[in-house]
Design a protein around this motif. Structure first.
Motif, PDB file in Angstrom:
ATOM      1  N   GLN A 272       0.832  -1.205   0.000  1.00  0.00           N
ATOM      2  CA  GLN A 272       0.000   0.000   0.000  1.00  0.00           C
ATOM      3  C   GLN A 272       0.869   1.257   0.000  1.00  0.00           C
ATOM      4  N   GLY A 273       2.009   1.186   0.674  1.00  0.00           N
ATOM      5  CA  GLY A 273       2.926   2.322   0.744  1.00  0.00           C
ATOM      6  C   GLY A 273       3.515   2.708  -0.597  1.00  0.00           C
ATOM      7  N   LYS A 274       3.603   1.755  -1.514  1.00  0.00           N
ATOM      8  CA  LYS A 274       4.140   2.043  -2.849  1.00  0.00           C
ATOM      9  C   LYS A 274       3.186   2.897  -3.681  1.00  0.00           C
ATOM     10  N   LEU A 275       1.915   2.895  -3.295  1.00  0.00           N
ATOM     11  CA  LEU A 275       0.904   3.651  -4.034  1.00  0.00           C
ATOM     12  C   LEU A 275       1.006   5.143  -3.694  1.00  0.00           C
ATOM     13  N   ALA A 276       0.447   5.965  -4.560  1.00  0.00           N
ATOM     14  CA  ALA A 276       0.439   7.406  -4.303  1.00  0.00           C
ATOM     15  C   ALA A 276      -0.487   7.714  -3.126  1.00  0.00           C
ATOM     16  N   PRO A 277      -0.059   8.600  -2.228  1.00  0.00           N
ATOM     17  CA  PRO A 277      -0.949   9.011  -1.142  1.00  0.00           C
ATOM     18  C   PRO A 277      -2.179   9.708  -1.703  1.00  0.00           C
ATOM     19  N   PRO A 278      -3.281   9.671  -0.998  1.00  0.00           N
ATOM     20  CA  PRO A 278      -4.502  10.301  -1.505  1.00  0.00           C
ATOM     21  C   PRO A 278      -4.402  11.834  -1.522  1.00  0.00           C
ATOM     22  N   GLU A 279      -4.958  12.435  -2.563  1.00  0.00           N
ATOM     23  CA  GLU A 279      -5.051  13.896  -2.627  1.00  0.00           C
ATOM     24  C   GLU A 279      -5.896  14.361  -1.454  1.00  0.00           C
ATOM     25  N   GLY A 280      -5.490  15.419  -0.807  1.00  0.00           N
ATOM     26  CA  GLY A 280      -6.269  15.944   0.308  1.00  0.00           C
ATOM     27  C   GLY A 280      -5.948  15.297   1.639  1.00  0.00           C
ATOM     28  N   GLY A 281      -4.982  14.393   1.667  1.00  0.00           N
ATOM     29  CA  GLY A 281      -4.575  13.770   2.924  1.00  0.00           C
ATOM     30  C   GLY A 281      -5.195  12.411   3.159  1.00  0.00           C
ATOM     31  N   HIS A 282      -4.670  11.720   4.140  1.00  0.00           N
ATOM     32  CA  HIS A 282      -5.183  10.401   4.495  1.00  0.00           C
ATOM     33  C   HIS A 282      -6.515  10.516   5.227  1.00  0.00           C
ATOM     34  N   PRO A 283      -7.438   9.617   4.918  1.00  0.00           N
ATOM     35  CA  PRO A 283      -8.703   9.594   5.666  1.00  0.00           C
ATOM     36  C   PRO A 283      -8.425   9.278   7.138  1.00  0.00           C
ATOM     37  N   THR A 284      -9.273   9.737   8.012  1.00  0.00           N
ATOM     38  CA  THR A 284      -9.092   9.456   9.440  1.00  0.00           C
ATOM     39  C   THR A 284      -9.631   8.091   9.835  1.00  0.00           C
ATOM     40  N   ASP A 285     -10.471   7.508   8.995  1.00  0.00           N
ATOM     41  CA  ASP A 285     -11.052   6.198   9.279  1.00  0.00           C
ATOM     42  C   ASP A 285     -10.106   5.090   8.802  1.00  0.00           C
ATOM     43  N   PRO A 286      -9.542   4.290   9.719  1.00  0.00           N
ATOM     44  CA  PRO A 286      -8.614   3.218   9.318  1.00  0.00           C
ATOM     45  C   PRO A 286      -9.231   2.177   8.384  1.00  0.00           C
ATOM     46  N   LYS A 287     -10.552   2.126   8.299  1.00  0.00           N
ATOM     47  CA  LYS A 287     -11.214   1.156   7.419  1.00  0.00           C
ATOM     48  C   LYS A 287     -11.378   1.685   5.995  1.00  0.00           C
TER      49      LYS A 287
ATOM     50  N   GLY B 104      -3.201  16.558   4.620  1.00  0.00           N
ATOM     51  CA  GLY B 104      -3.795  17.305   3.518  1.00  0.00           C
ATOM     52  C   GLY B 104      -3.298  18.726   3.388  1.00  0.00           C
ATOM     53  N   THR B 105      -2.304  19.111   4.192  1.00  0.00           N
ATOM     54  CA  THR B 105      -1.757  20.466   4.102  1.00  0.00           C
ATOM     55  C   THR B 105      -0.348  20.421   3.525  1.00  0.00           C
ATOM     56  N   HIS B 106       0.206  21.589   3.284  1.00  0.00           N
ATOM     57  CA  HIS B 106       1.607  21.692   2.868  1.00  0.00           C
ATOM     58  C   HIS B 106       2.445  22.270   4.001  1.00  0.00           C
ATOM     59  N   HIS B 107       1.978  22.096   5.229  1.00  0.00           N
ATOM     60  CA  HIS B 107       2.682  22.615   6.392  1.00  0.00           C
ATOM     61  C   HIS B 107       3.850  21.702   6.764  1.00  0.00           C
ATOM     62  N   GLU B 108       4.556  22.065   7.802  1.00  0.00           N
ATOM     63  CA  GLU B 108       5.702  21.304   8.298  1.00  0.00           C
ATOM     64  C   GLU B 108       5.373  19.815   8.390  1.00  0.00           C
ATOM     65  N   GLY B 109       6.285  18.979   7.916  1.00  0.00           N
ATOM     66  CA  GLY B 109       6.095  17.534   7.972  1.00  0.00           C
ATOM     67  C   GLY B 109       5.427  16.956   6.749  1.00  0.00           C
TER      68      GLY B 109
ATOM     69  N   HIS C 139      12.953  19.301  -2.316  1.00  0.00           N
ATOM     70  CA  HIS C 139      11.828  19.590  -1.424  1.00  0.00           C
ATOM     71  C   HIS C 139      10.608  19.857  -2.291  1.00  0.00           C
ATOM     72  N   ASP C 140       9.614  18.998  -2.178  1.00  0.00           N
ATOM     73  CA  ASP C 140       8.371  19.175  -2.926  1.00  0.00           C
ATOM     74  C   ASP C 140       7.234  18.520  -2.160  1.00  0.00           C
ATOM     75  N   PHE C 141       6.038  18.664  -2.681  1.00  0.00           N
ATOM     76  CA  PHE C 141       4.847  18.119  -2.031  1.00  0.00           C
ATOM     77  C   PHE C 141       4.111  17.145  -2.949  1.00  0.00           C
ATOM     78  N   THR C 142       4.784  16.621  -3.960  1.00  0.00           N
ATOM     79  CA  THR C 142       4.159  15.748  -4.939  1.00  0.00           C
ATOM     80  C   THR C 142       3.691  14.447  -4.295  1.00  0.00           C
ATOM     81  N   LEU C 143       2.411  14.131  -4.475  1.00  0.00           N
ATOM     82  CA  LEU C 143       1.854  12.871  -3.985  1.00  0.00           C
ATOM     83  C   LEU C 143       2.014  11.848  -5.107  1.00  0.00           C
ATOM     84  N   ASP C 144       3.061  11.054  -5.023  1.00  0.00           N
ATOM     85  CA  ASP C 144       3.447  10.168  -6.116  1.00  0.00           C
ATOM     86  C   ASP C 144       3.656   8.753  -5.597  1.00  0.00           C
ATOM     87  N   ILE C 145       3.782   7.816  -6.539  1.00  0.00           N
ATOM     88  CA  ILE C 145       4.093   6.431  -6.187  1.00  0.00           C
ATOM     89  C   ILE C 145       5.535   6.340  -5.712  1.00  0.00           C
TER      90      ILE C 145
END
Length: 152
Positions: free
Chosen positions: A50-65, A92-97, A136-142
């Protein structure tokens, strides 16, 4: 009945004797521990897939399911002697981390690496910016590097 597993224990203070993993008295290796180890191995392999996949746009959902919860969340430090699994939750932000520039948390490693490309030098834009040592970038990529040899 003595086991040859390193989890066999006889307490000097109480009457307990047996396997520390399953709390039963048996000889030989603990079958329950072997099953748990196999389950853990499968779970880690799934997290890394799952980690090899691109992270979701807008951040990770809070629901683990949620099906996107693990996408792009766990990757591996690319240092040859490290390979520790790292979690990077996105809010889902471009803030620190949220930047893709990473520093390994393992004290003996501390490698500077890129979340999507592993080594900064492998990033396709690395040579486009004179004097660049880190991307340094914020690209959500594989994940574009190998996780072979990962451990937990």
């Amino acid at each position: 009945m003595e086991g040859n597993d390193d989890a066999y224990y006889e307490c000097d203070l109480c009457p307990f004797r047996g396997c520390l993993r399953c709390k039963e008295l048996h000889s030989g290796n603990c079958k329950k521990a072997e099953e748990l180890n196999e389950e853990t191995r499968k779970r880690v392999e799934f997290l890394l897939e799952q980690g090899k996949l691109a992270p979701p746009e807008g951040g990770h959902p809070t629901d683990p399911k949620h099906p996107d919860y693990l996408k792009g969340r766990y990757r591996v430090c690319p240092a040859e002697k490290c390979k520790i699994i790292t979690e990077r939750p996105l809010d889902g932000t471009h803030h620190e981390g949220q930047c893709n520039a990473m520093i390994c948390a393992v004290a003996s490693c501390k490698m500077h690496w890129h979340w999507n490309w592993g080594r900064h030098e492998d990033h396709p834009d690395f040579n486009k910016v004179p004097g660049t040592r880190e991307m340094h970038d914020f690209t959500l990529d594989i994940m574009h590097y190998s996780a072979e040899g990962a451990h937990f």
